[in-house]
Motif scaffolding. Structure first.
Motif, PDB file in Angstrom:
ATOM      1  N   VAL A 186       0.840  -1.207   0.000  1.00  0.00           N
ATOM      2  CA  VAL A 186       0.000   0.000   0.000  1.00  0.00           C
ATOM      3  C   VAL A 186       0.870   1.250   0.000  1.00  0.00           C
ATOM      4  N   ILE A 187       1.873   1.283   0.861  1.00  0.00           N
ATOM      5  CA  ILE A 187       2.768   2.438   0.929  1.00  0.00           C
ATOM      6  C   ILE A 187       3.519   2.616  -0.389  1.00  0.00           C
ATOM      7  N   ASN A 188       3.927   1.520  -0.986  1.00  0.00           N
ATOM      8  CA  ASN A 188       4.624   1.575  -2.267  1.00  0.00           C
ATOM      9  C   ASN A 188       3.715   2.137  -3.352  1.00  0.00           C
ATOM     10  N   ARG A 189       2.488   1.612  -3.403  1.00  0.00           N
ATOM     11  CA  ARG A 189       1.553   2.036  -4.447  1.00  0.00           C
ATOM     12  C   ARG A 189       1.188   3.509  -4.307  1.00  0.00           C
ATOM     13  N   LEU A 190       1.050   3.987  -3.064  1.00  0.00           N
ATOM     14  CA  LEU A 190       0.688   5.387  -2.827  1.00  0.00           C
ATOM     15  C   LEU A 190       1.903   6.312  -2.853  1.00  0.00           C
ATOM     16  N   LEU A 192       4.179   6.799  -0.657  1.00  0.00           N
ATOM     17  CA  LEU A 192       4.335   7.529   0.600  1.00  0.00           C
ATOM     18  C   LEU A 192       5.790   7.461   1.046  1.00  0.00           C
ATOM     19  N   PRO A 193       6.368   8.585   1.486  1.00  0.00           N
ATOM     20  CA  PRO A 193       7.761   8.559   1.954  1.00  0.00           C
ATOM     21  C   PRO A 193       7.869   7.864   3.312  1.00  0.00           C
ATOM     22  N   LEU A 194       8.933   7.115   3.494  1.00  0.00           N
ATOM     23  CA  LEU A 194       9.180   6.441   4.765  1.00  0.00           C
ATOM     24  C   LEU A 194      10.093   7.303   5.626  1.00  0.00           C
ATOM     25  N   PRO A 195       9.701   7.587   6.869  1.00  0.00           N
ATOM     26  CA  PRO A 195      10.587   8.344   7.764  1.00  0.00           C
ATOM     27  C   PRO A 195      11.933   7.649   7.927  1.00  0.00           C
ATOM     28  N   SER A 196      12.979   8.428   7.960  1.00  0.00           N
ATOM     29  CA  SER A 196      14.331   7.850   8.044  1.00  0.00           C
ATOM     30  C   SER A 196      14.515   7.040   9.326  1.00  0.00           C
TER      31      SER A 196
END
Length: 319
Positions: A186-190, A192-196
């Motif tokens: 889901v995060i990949n498709r949207l 969305l940036p991942l917090p470091s």
């Protein structure tokens, strides 16, 4: 060329199997004990492996990794393999307590630990991402098929397995591995940036997960189960580490795949039987002794078959 293929093979498989052997030795000398392995296994399953799979799916290039024909092929081959094994089991394992356990042990690979460790050692993050995507389809399928064969084998002998469907639903939707893969996709498709901070913590977990998991597998190997191995467990072992991976590789090559995709398919399909198969067989009234012996035999035999498979595919320039 032969020396290059041997060196490549040793670099992939030896570290994995040395870690397993080290776990067995440490367990025998009581450096690691059952409470440690229980705690470590919960840490791996509930936090470590989900972190590995989450980062793998969240950061992969879906455009390159999402190979629909390959995914469809692996799913169809898995279902077809279970169908053939079920047919054969009626002739070589007619006892209700043995039949479902035999089929499950012959097809249910340890994708999340041994398979993923081999892939990571051979292909790094790229391979883990591809393996994570395949596991998004195969892990739920393995769970469903395992319950089907165990329930089907005992139908008419025990009414209790029919109650396992509710638990299967809970396991599917609450399985940390499945949840981690789904959230990562889901995060990949949207996009969305991942917090470091999240990425760094996830990488910490990832770095300790596979070595710890391999130690636990080695530590839980039962020499007693090996001594009690039967002809039925030998047949299941041959199917799991030799016949089914061979068919999977031949089909993948026939479809035109080479390199990383072929290697990932081989390593996942050639992984030994999952320890979870013993847990499920025991909880559903199957032959737990048979399940344990299949886990031990496939783990030991896979050391040879995986190494030979990698060598042959590398020698033929398929990898």
């Amino acid at each position: 060329m032969v020396l290059e293929a041997l060196n490549f093979t040793a670099g992939v498989t030896l570290p994995i199997f040395v870690m397993m052997f080290l776990g067995l030795v440490l367990s025998r000398f009581q450096v690691i004990d059952d409470p440690f392995m229980d705690t470590a296994s919960r840490l791996v399953v509930n936090f470590g492996l989900p972190a590995v799979l989450f980062l793998g799916t969240a950061r992969m290039d879906l455009g390159l990794a999402l190979d629909r024909p390959l995914i469809l092929f692996t799913v169809v081959m898995t279902v077809a393999s279970v169908g053939v094994l079920w047919f054969l089991s009626g002739r070589i394992a007619p006892a209700a307590l043995d039949r479902g356990v035999f089929v499950q042990g012959a097809f249910r690979g340890n994708l999340a630990i041994t398979g993923l460790a081999l892939v990571a050692n051979m292909y790094g993050q790229e391979g883990v991402s591809i393996a994570s995507l395949l596991m998004a389809f195969l892990v739920p399928l393995y769970n469903v098929l395992s319950v089907l064969v165990l329930v089907g084998a005992q139908r008419g002998h025990d009414d209790e397995p029919s109650l396992q469907w509710a638990r299967l639903a809970r396991n599917l939707f609450g399985n940390p591995l499945i949840v981690a893969i789904a959230v990562g996709l889901v995060i990949n498709r949207l996009a969305l940036p991942l917090p470091s901070v999240l990425v760094r913590v996830g990488e910490y977990f990832s770095s300790i997960t596979l070595p710890l998991a391999l130690l636990c597998i080695g530590g839980t190997l039962s020499l007693k189960a090996l001594r009690e191995a039967s002809c039925l467990s030998l047949w299941a072992t041959v199917a799991k580490v030799l016949v089914l991976p061979g068919l999977m590789v031949m089909g993948t090559v026939w479809l035109g795949y080479r390199g990383t995709l072929l290697g990932v398919v081989f390593l996942l399909s050639a992984s030994p039987t999952a320890v979870a198969s013993y847990v499920m067989a025991r909880s559903m009234g199957g032959n737990a002794q048979l399940a344990a012996s299949i886990v031990v035999l496939t783990t030991l035999m896979s050391m040879v078959t995986v190494s030979v498979g990698i060598f042959v595919l590398r020698f033929l320039h398929y990898l």
